[in-house]
Motif scaffolding. Structure first.
Motif, PDB file in Angstrom:
ATOM      1  N   LEU A  68     -21.645  -3.235 105.812  1.00 18.62           N
ATOM      2  CA  LEU A  68     -21.833  -1.882 106.329  1.00 18.62           C
ATOM      3  C   LEU A  68     -20.799  -1.542 107.394  1.00 18.62           C
ATOM      4  N   TRP A  69     -20.525  -2.476 108.269  1.00 18.37           N
ATOM      5  CA  TRP A  69     -19.624  -2.232 109.405  1.00 18.37           C
ATOM      6  C   TRP A  69     -18.209  -1.967 108.942  1.00 18.37           C
ATOM      7  N   GLU A  70     -17.775  -2.665 107.922  1.00  9.87           N
ATOM      8  CA  GLU A  70     -16.439  -2.410 107.383  1.00  9.87           C
ATOM      9  C   GLU A  70     -16.378  -1.002 106.787  1.00  9.87           C
ATOM     10  N   GLY A  71     -17.444  -0.581 106.128  1.00  8.64           N
ATOM     11  CA  GLY A  71     -17.511   0.774 105.598  1.00  8.64           C
ATOM     12  C   GLY A  71     -17.464   1.816 106.699  1.00  8.64           C
ATOM     13  N   ILE A  72     -18.217   1.594 107.767  1.00  4.19           N
ATOM     14  CA  ILE A  72     -18.195   2.520 108.911  1.00  4.19           C
ATOM     15  C   ILE A  72     -16.791   2.586 109.505  1.00  4.19           C
ATOM     16  N   ASN A  73     -16.140   1.444 109.658  1.00  2.00           N
ATOM     17  CA  ASN A  73     -14.776   1.422 110.209  1.00  2.00           C
ATOM     18  C   ASN A  73     -13.794   2.181 109.317  1.00  2.00           C
ATOM     19  N   THR A  74     -13.974   2.110 107.998  1.00  3.42           N
ATOM     20  CA  THR A  74     -13.136   2.892 107.087  1.00  3.42           C
ATOM     21  C   THR A  74     -13.311   4.379 107.380  1.00  3.42           C
ATOM     22  N   GLY A  75     -14.549   4.798 107.572  1.00  4.29           N
ATOM     23  CA  GLY A  75     -14.817   6.193 107.900  1.00  4.29           C
ATOM     24  C   GLY A  75     -14.193   6.598 109.218  1.00  4.29           C
ATOM     25  N   ILE A  76     -14.340   5.756 110.222  1.00  3.14           N
ATOM     26  CA  ILE A  76     -13.788   6.067 111.546  1.00  3.14           C
ATOM     27  C   ILE A  76     -12.263   6.186 111.482  1.00  3.14           C
ATOM     28  N   LYS A  77     -11.617   5.262 110.788  1.00  2.00           N
ATOM     29  CA  LYS A  77     -10.151   5.283 110.687  1.00  2.00           C
ATOM     30  C   LYS A  77      -9.634   6.546 110.006  1.00  2.00           C
ATOM     31  N   ASN A  78     -10.461   7.156 109.179  1.00  5.21           N
ATOM     32  CA  ASN A  78     -10.053   8.347 108.435  1.00  5.21           C
ATOM     33  C   ASN A  78     -10.647   9.635 108.992  1.00  5.21           C
ATOM     34  N   SER A  79     -11.205   9.556 110.182  1.00  2.00           N
ATOM     35  CA  SER A  79     -11.862  10.723 110.779  1.00  2.00           C
ATOM     36  C   SER A  79     -10.926  11.515 111.670  1.00  2.00           C
ATOM     37  N   ASN A  80     -11.251  12.787 111.840  1.00  6.27           N
ATOM     38  CA  ASN A  80     -10.497  13.669 112.733  1.00  6.27           C
ATOM     39  C   ASN A  80     -11.388  14.286 113.805  1.00  6.27           C
ATOM     40  N   GLY A  81     -12.645  13.912 113.836  1.00 11.23           N
ATOM     41  CA  GLY A  81     -13.580  14.528 114.764  1.00 11.23           C
ATOM     42  C   GLY A  81     -13.462  14.018 116.187  1.00 11.23           C
ATOM     43  N   GLN A  82     -13.915  14.844 117.113  1.00 14.79           N
ATOM     44  CA  GLN A  82     -13.986  14.455 118.519  1.00 14.79           C
ATOM     45  C   GLN A  82     -15.289  13.705 118.797  1.00 14.79           C
ATOM     46  N   ILE A  83     -16.274  13.925 117.949  1.00 15.63           N
ATOM     47  CA  ILE A  83     -17.561  13.234 118.013  1.00 15.63           C
ATOM     48  C   ILE A  83     -17.780  12.616 116.641  1.00 15.63           C
ATOM     49  N   ILE A  84     -18.238  11.367 116.614  1.00 14.87           N
ATOM     50  CA  ILE A  84     -18.492  10.681 115.346  1.00 14.87           C
ATOM     51  C   ILE A  84     -19.973  10.343 115.259  1.00 14.87           C
TER      52      ILE A  84
END
Length: 123
Positions: A68-84
């Motif tokens: 799960l954590w690796e999946g979350i990190n993939t999302g974070i690395k590809n995010s543009n938001g100021q809040i996640i």
């Protein structure tokens, strides 16, 4: 009031029964300054085909991950938001969830926020 860009990340694997309800709960938000990222862990059921129905409104990745954590990190690395924010694939947002998040980040000097969980009735 600042309208922060909010990134919502859902990590999912083999949850064809719930993923579309989760997606709709994010896309139907009253607050519109958000991006939605779904990270699919190479589902073997119809989860990915349900996600692809919304490909014009979301970002999604389908890749094998370790957990799960690796999946979350993939999302974070590809995010543009100021809040996640993280939303599990079996969970739903109420219609004003992101509006409330934006309000709290404007009113208070906070670094994180947790939401309440309401149990669904099972029939």
């Amino acid at each position: 009031m600042i309208n922060y860009k909010i990134t919502v990340i859902t990590v999912v694997k083999n949850d064809e029964e719930n993923i579309e309800k989760t997606i709709k709960s994010v896309l139907n938000q009253s607050y519109k300054n958000f991006e939605y990222i779904i990270v699919d862990g190479k589902s073997k059921d119809s989860t990915l085909s349900k996600i692809k129905k919304y490909k014009k409104k979301i970002k999604f990745f389908s890749k094998k991950d370790k957990n799960l954590w690796e999946g979350i990190n993939t999302g974070i690395k590809n995010s543009n938001g100021q809040i996640i924010g993280i939303l599990n694939s079996k969970d739903l947002f109420n219609k004003n969830a992101l509006k409330i998040v934006n309000k709290y980040f404007n009113l208070y000097d906070i670094n994180y926020l947790f939401g309440a969980v309401k149990k669904r009735k099972v029939f």
